[in-house]
Design a protein around this motif. Structure first.
Motif, short mmCIF file in Angstrom:
data_model
loop_
_atom_site.label_atom_id
_atom_site.label_comp_id
_atom_site.label_asym_id
_atom_site.label_seq_id
_atom_site.Cartn_x
_atom_site.Cartn_y
_atom_site.Cartn_z
N LEU A 144 -44.33 -55.11 44.40
CA LEU A 144 -44.70 -55.21 42.99
C LEU A 144 -45.52 -54.01 42.51
CD1 LEU A 144 -44.62 -56.81 40.37
CD2 LEU A 144 -46.64 -58.05 41.13
N ILE A 145 -46.52 -53.62 43.26
CA ILE A 145 -47.38 -52.50 42.85
C ILE A 145 -46.57 -51.20 42.78
CG2 ILE A 145 -49.43 -51.13 43.43
CD1 ILE A 145 -50.02 -54.01 42.50
N LYS A 146 -45.75 -50.94 43.81
CA LYS A 146 -44.92 -49.73 43.81
C LYS A 146 -43.91 -49.76 42.67
CE LYS A 146 -43.52 -47.73 47.58
NZ LYS A 146 -42.86 -47.48 48.88
N THR A 147 -43.41 -50.95 42.35
CA THR A 147 -42.46 -51.08 41.26
C THR A 147 -43.12 -50.78 39.93
OG1 THR A 147 -41.24 -52.76 42.49
CG2 THR A 147 -40.85 -52.66 40.13
N ILE A 148 -44.30 -51.33 39.71
CA ILE A 148 -45.04 -51.07 38.47
C ILE A 148 -45.30 -49.58 38.32
CG2 ILE A 148 -47.25 -51.39 37.28
CD1 ILE A 148 -47.29 -54.26 38.50
N LEU A 149 -45.80 -48.96 39.39
CA LEU A 149 -46.10 -47.52 39.35
C LEU A 149 -44.84 -46.69 39.14
CD1 LEU A 149 -48.81 -47.30 42.15
CD2 LEU A 149 -49.15 -47.22 39.67
N SER A 150 -43.75 -47.07 39.79
CA SER A 150 -42.49 -46.34 39.66
C SER A 150 -41.94 -46.40 38.24
CB SER A 150 -41.44 -46.90 40.62
OG SER A 150 -41.86 -46.82 41.95
N VAL A 151 -41.95 -47.60 37.66
CA VAL A 151 -41.45 -47.76 36.29
C VAL A 151 -42.33 -46.99 35.31
CG1 VAL A 151 -41.09 -49.43 34.42
CG2 VAL A 151 -40.26 -49.94 36.73
N LEU A 152 -43.65 -47.09 35.48
CA LEU A 152 -44.56 -46.36 34.59
C LEU A 152 -44.39 -44.85 34.72
CD1 LEU A 152 -47.84 -48.47 34.87
CD2 LEU A 152 -46.29 -48.31 32.91
N LEU A 153 -44.25 -44.37 35.95
CA LEU A 153 -44.04 -42.94 36.16
C LEU A 153 -42.71 -42.48 35.56
CD1 LEU A 153 -45.15 -40.33 37.35
CD2 LEU A 153 -44.10 -40.96 39.52
N GLY A 154 -41.66 -43.29 35.74
CA GLY A 154 -40.37 -42.96 35.16
C GLY A 154 -40.43 -42.92 33.64
N GLN A 155 -41.10 -43.88 33.04
CA GLN A 155 -41.26 -43.88 31.59
C GLN A 155 -42.09 -42.68 31.13
OE1 GLN A 155 -39.99 -45.61 29.08
NE2 GLN A 155 -38.77 -46.91 30.39
N LEU A 156 -43.09 -42.32 31.90
CA LEU A 156 -43.91 -41.15 31.57
C LEU A 156 -43.06 -39.88 31.57
CD1 LEU A 156 -46.69 -39.94 30.94
CD2 LEU A 156 -47.05 -39.73 33.40
N ILE A 157 -42.20 -39.74 32.56
CA ILE A 157 -41.32 -38.57 32.63
C ILE A 157 -40.40 -38.54 31.41
CG2 ILE A 157 -39.41 -37.50 33.91
CD1 ILE A 157 -40.83 -38.51 36.48
N ILE A 158 -39.86 -39.71 31.04
CA ILE A 158 -39.00 -39.79 29.86
C ILE A 158 -39.78 -39.42 28.60
CG2 ILE A 158 -37.74 -41.40 28.35
CD1 ILE A 158 -36.78 -42.79 30.93
N ILE A 159 -41.00 -39.93 28.48
CA ILE A 159 -41.82 -39.63 27.30
C ILE A 159 -42.14 -38.14 27.22
CG2 ILE A 159 -44.13 -39.96 26.31
CD1 ILE A 159 -43.91 -42.92 27.30
N ILE A 160 -42.50 -37.54 28.34
CA ILE A 160 -42.77 -36.10 28.36
C ILE A 160 -41.51 -35.32 27.98
CG2 ILE A 160 -43.30 -34.13 29.87
CD1 ILE A 160 -45.24 -36.07 31.37
N GLY A 161 -40.37 -35.70 28.56
CA GLY A 161 -39.11 -35.04 28.23
C GLY A 161 -38.76 -35.18 26.77
N GLU A 162 -38.95 -36.39 26.22
CA GLU A 162 -38.65 -36.62 24.81
C GLU A 162 -39.63 -35.87 23.90
OE1 GLU A 162 -38.39 -40.85 24.24
OE2 GLU A 162 -36.32 -40.88 24.98
N PHE A 163 -40.88 -35.73 24.33
CA PHE A 163 -41.84 -34.98 23.54
C PHE A 163 -41.36 -33.54 23.37
CE2 PHE A 163 -45.61 -32.22 23.28
CZ PHE A 163 -46.12 -32.65 22.06
N PHE A 164 -40.92 -32.95 24.48
CA PHE A 164 -40.44 -31.58 24.39
C PHE A 164 -39.12 -31.49 23.63
CE2 PHE A 164 -43.47 -30.79 27.78
CZ PHE A 164 -43.99 -29.57 27.38
N SER A 165 -38.22 -32.43 23.91
CA SER A 165 -36.87 -32.32 23.33
C SER A 165 -36.78 -32.81 21.90
CB SER A 165 -35.86 -33.06 24.19
OG SER A 165 -36.12 -34.44 24.22
#
Length: 147
Positions: free
Chosen positions: A80-101
């Motif tokens: 559960l903890i790794k899943t929460i962190l993984s999903v949050l990190l993945g969303q963060l990468i998407i947000i950073i990518g979308e900010f630039f793009s």
């Protein structure tokens, strides 16, 4: 903001599949990649439906994060903890990518955000930067977890 069907098929589905594979790669569970693709398509359809509901900006992202964690925890039986962190990190990468793009690059090109979101072709074109970013990070994680 409502999503068009072309944006769903050519941006959201690839983005959510990339997110699913990213989460599986971080949890060293890429052997379930076929299920990950199905989960990614389900999450993209969920995003499409959530965007049809008139809710405050950002709430759909919180709902998607909660749903993603629940699905990965139940379907793949991940920690559960790794899943929460993984999903949050993945969303963060998407947000950073979308900010630039969606913000930085179009601003440099003299294209407004309104123009992007009103034109599906522009939305898909600029949105692919974040998809590619997630795919590259997933590939790097996958290569390092093989060692």
């Amino acid at each position: 903001m409502e999503m068009t069907l072309p944006v769903l098929f050519f941006l959201s589905i690839p983005e959510m599949i990339a997110l699913s594979l990213f989460v599986l790669a971080l949890n060293k569970s890429l052997n379930y990649w076929k299920k990950g693709v199905i989960v990614g398509v389900f999450l993209a359809l969920t995003v499409y439906c959530l965007r049809l509901i008139p809710i405050t900006f950002g709430v759909h992202t919180l709902i998607l994060i909660s749903l993603s964690v629940t699905i990965f925890f139940i379907v793949f039986n991940l920690n559960l903890i790794k899943t929460i962190l993984s999903v949050l990190l993945g969303q963060l990468i998407i947000i950073i990518g979308e900010f630039f793009s969606i913000v930085i690059i179009p601003n440099r090109l003299g294209i407004s955000n309104e123009d992007i979101f009103e034109n599906s072709v522009l939305w898909i074109t600029f949105g692919w930067f974040s998809v590619i970013l997630v795919i590259i990070v997933t590939f790097i994680i996958y290569k390092f977890t093989l060692r």
